[in-house]
Design an enzyme around this catalytic site. Structure first.
Site, PDB file in Angstrom:
ATOM      1  N   GLY A  61      37.515 -10.767 -72.665  1.00  0.00           N
ATOM      2  CA  GLY A  61      37.369  -9.265 -72.555  1.00  0.00           C
ATOM      3  C   GLY A  61      35.953  -8.833 -73.143  1.00  0.00           C
ATOM      4  O   GLY A  61      35.630  -7.596 -73.453  1.00  0.00           O
ATOM      5  N   SER A  73      32.760  -8.850 -71.925  1.00  0.00           N
ATOM      6  CA  SER A  73      32.046  -7.904 -71.161  1.00  0.00           C
ATOM      7  C   SER A  73      32.817  -6.408 -70.890  1.00  0.00           C
ATOM      8  O   SER A  73      32.062  -5.393 -70.913  1.00  0.00           O
ATOM      9  CB  SER A  73      31.963  -8.512 -69.786  1.00  0.00           C
ATOM     10  OG  SER A  73      30.962  -9.871 -69.974  1.00  0.00           O
ATOM     11  N   ALA A  75      21.835  -8.027 -65.342  1.00  0.00           N
ATOM     12  CA  ALA A  75      22.664  -9.117 -65.087  1.00  0.00           C
ATOM     13  C   ALA A  75      21.822 -10.411 -64.835  1.00  0.00           C
ATOM     14  O   ALA A  75      20.604 -10.414 -64.341  1.00  0.00           O
ATOM     15  CB  ALA A  75      23.327  -8.987 -63.666  1.00  0.00           C
ATOM     16  N   THR A  76      22.044 -11.284 -65.858  1.00  0.00           N
ATOM     17  CA  THR A  76      21.111 -12.330 -65.946  1.00  0.00           C
ATOM     18  C   THR A  76      21.491 -13.658 -65.005  1.00  0.00           C
ATOM     19  O   THR A  76      20.848 -14.576 -65.090  1.00  0.00           O
ATOM     20  CB  THR A  76      21.150 -12.716 -67.529  1.00  0.00           C
ATOM     21  OG1 THR A  76      22.429 -13.179 -68.051  1.00  0.00           O
ATOM     22  CG2 THR A  76      20.731 -11.763 -68.657  1.00  0.00           C
ATOM     23  N   HIS A  91      32.652  -8.318 -61.897  1.00  0.00           N
ATOM     24  CA  HIS A  91      31.710  -7.380 -62.734  1.00  0.00           C
ATOM     25  C   HIS A  91      31.071  -6.194 -62.046  1.00  0.00           C
ATOM     26  O   HIS A  91      31.124  -5.035 -62.553  1.00  0.00           O
ATOM     27  CB  HIS A  91      30.546  -8.288 -63.318  1.00  0.00           C
ATOM     28  CG  HIS A  91      30.996  -9.134 -64.549  1.00  0.00           C
ATOM     29  ND1 HIS A  91      30.606  -9.091 -65.938  1.00  0.00           N
ATOM     30  CD2 HIS A  91      31.748 -10.160 -64.457  1.00  0.00           C
ATOM     31  CE1 HIS A  91      31.118  -9.877 -66.473  1.00  0.00           C
ATOM     32  NE2 HIS A  91      31.787 -10.560 -65.737  1.00  0.00           N
ATOM     33  N   ARG A 131      31.499  -1.848 -62.554  1.00  0.00           N
ATOM     34  CA  ARG A 131      30.450  -0.963 -63.273  1.00  0.00           C
ATOM     35  C   ARG A 131      30.710   0.486 -62.519  1.00  0.00           C
ATOM     36  O   ARG A 131      30.843   0.467 -61.418  1.00  0.00           O
ATOM     37  CB  ARG A 131      29.372  -1.594 -63.024  1.00  0.00           C
ATOM     38  CG  ARG A 131      28.967  -2.771 -63.786  1.00  0.00           C
ATOM     39  CD  ARG A 131      27.346  -3.180 -63.736  1.00  0.00           C
ATOM     40  NE  ARG A 131      26.744  -3.408 -62.385  1.00  0.00           N
ATOM     41  CZ  ARG A 131      26.826  -4.676 -61.977  1.00  0.00           C
ATOM     42  NH1 ARG A 131      27.220  -5.683 -62.662  1.00  0.00           N
ATOM     43  NH2 ARG A 131      26.364  -4.876 -60.675  1.00  0.00           N
ATOM     44  N   GLU A 134      19.032  -7.267 -61.522  1.00  0.00           N
ATOM     45  CA  GLU A 134      19.140  -8.691 -61.933  1.00  0.00           C
ATOM     46  C   GLU A 134      17.991  -9.291 -62.204  1.00  0.00           C
ATOM     47  O   GLU A 134      16.905  -9.290 -61.711  1.00  0.00           O
ATOM     48  CB  GLU A 134      19.490  -9.397 -60.548  1.00  0.00           C
ATOM     49  CG  GLU A 134      21.034  -8.826 -59.874  1.00  0.00           C
ATOM     50  CD  GLU A 134      21.463  -9.399 -58.655  1.00  0.00           C
ATOM     51  OE1 GLU A 134      20.802 -10.545 -58.082  1.00  0.00           O
ATOM     52  OE2 GLU A 134      22.493  -9.085 -57.982  1.00  0.00           O
TER      53      GLU A 134
END
Length: 234
Positions: free
Chosen positions: A66, A68, A86-87, A104, A108, A116
């Protein structure tokens, strides 16, 4: 305390919490009668050892903990625009990975600005502006994208990221994966990933104002509950 600055290591002995106000030099000179470095040297050391200008929050935890979600909760609680970084690199041939990314994305808020960036994290964060909150998810995937870098190049990459974090005018929340609590990986590349990620999270934790460990359904702020390790250990 909230408006203080962390003391350089050579002055930390005069403050149990390691913080100093803007009038530190006058306080020390008048009340403690301690020998201080010249103003120029003091400023140089202060800049080199200070934490970030704006708050840094590190959120770390194991898989499916949890972490994130907690980082997203923290970002939603801020009354400022949020930039989500975001990687992860998309993998068209990996349906399970694509499902993780979609999960994900669905969590959001629609007003977040999502970017990204799998490689040039420091350069992107350098564009952060005052009054913004940036959420980076996650350091482990970013590191994995750069795992082929040799040690000197990687250390230079980390130094560049830390410098940007310290100087950033924005609030930054970073998510990291905990991978070093199990057995030693059998392969050199796995050991490199584990060791680099452990070192990276530790170095960011050292300049962060909040360090959350998320596990077992709870988020614990280690900066409040724990004791910071002495510098130069490990």
């Amino acid at each position: 305390m909230g408006e203080g600055k962390r003391l350089p290591p050579f002055y930390r002995g005069i403050s149990a919490a390691g913080y100093a106000t803007k009038i530190l030099r006058n306080v020390c000179a008048v009340f403690l009668d301690l020998p201080l470095a010249s103003p120029a040297n003091f400023t140089a050391n202060f800049t080199a050892n200070s934490p970030a200008t704006m708050p840094i929050t590190l959120v770390t935890g194991p898989s499916r903990s949890g972490k994130s979600e907690w980082a997203e909760h923290l970002a939603r609680s801020r009354s400022c625009p949020v930039v989500y970084v975001a990687t992860a690199q998309r993998r068209a041939d990996d349906a399970e990975w694509q499902a993780r990314i979609a999960q994900h994305q669905q969590r959001r808020p629609p007003d977040w600005n999502a970017i990204e960036e799998p490689l040039e994290l420091a350069a992107l964060l350098a564009t952060a502006a005052l009054g913004e909150c940036w959420l980076v998810d996650a350091l482990g995937t970013w590191l994995a994208n750069l795992l082929e870098q040799d040690e000197d190049t990687w250390q230079s990459t980390v130094a560049g990221l830390l410098a940007v974090l310290r100087a950033s005018p924005a609030e930054i929340i970073l998510v990291a994966e905990e991978t070093g609590w199990g057995v030693v990986p059998a392969y050199p590349l796995g050991r490199r990933f584990r060791d680099r990620l452990g070192s990276l999270t530790r170095r960011i934790g050292a300049i962060a104002q909040s360090v959350y460990l998320v596990t077992g359904g709870y988020a614990l702020d280690l900066a409040k509950l724990g004791t910071r390790l002495p510098e130069g250990t490990g």
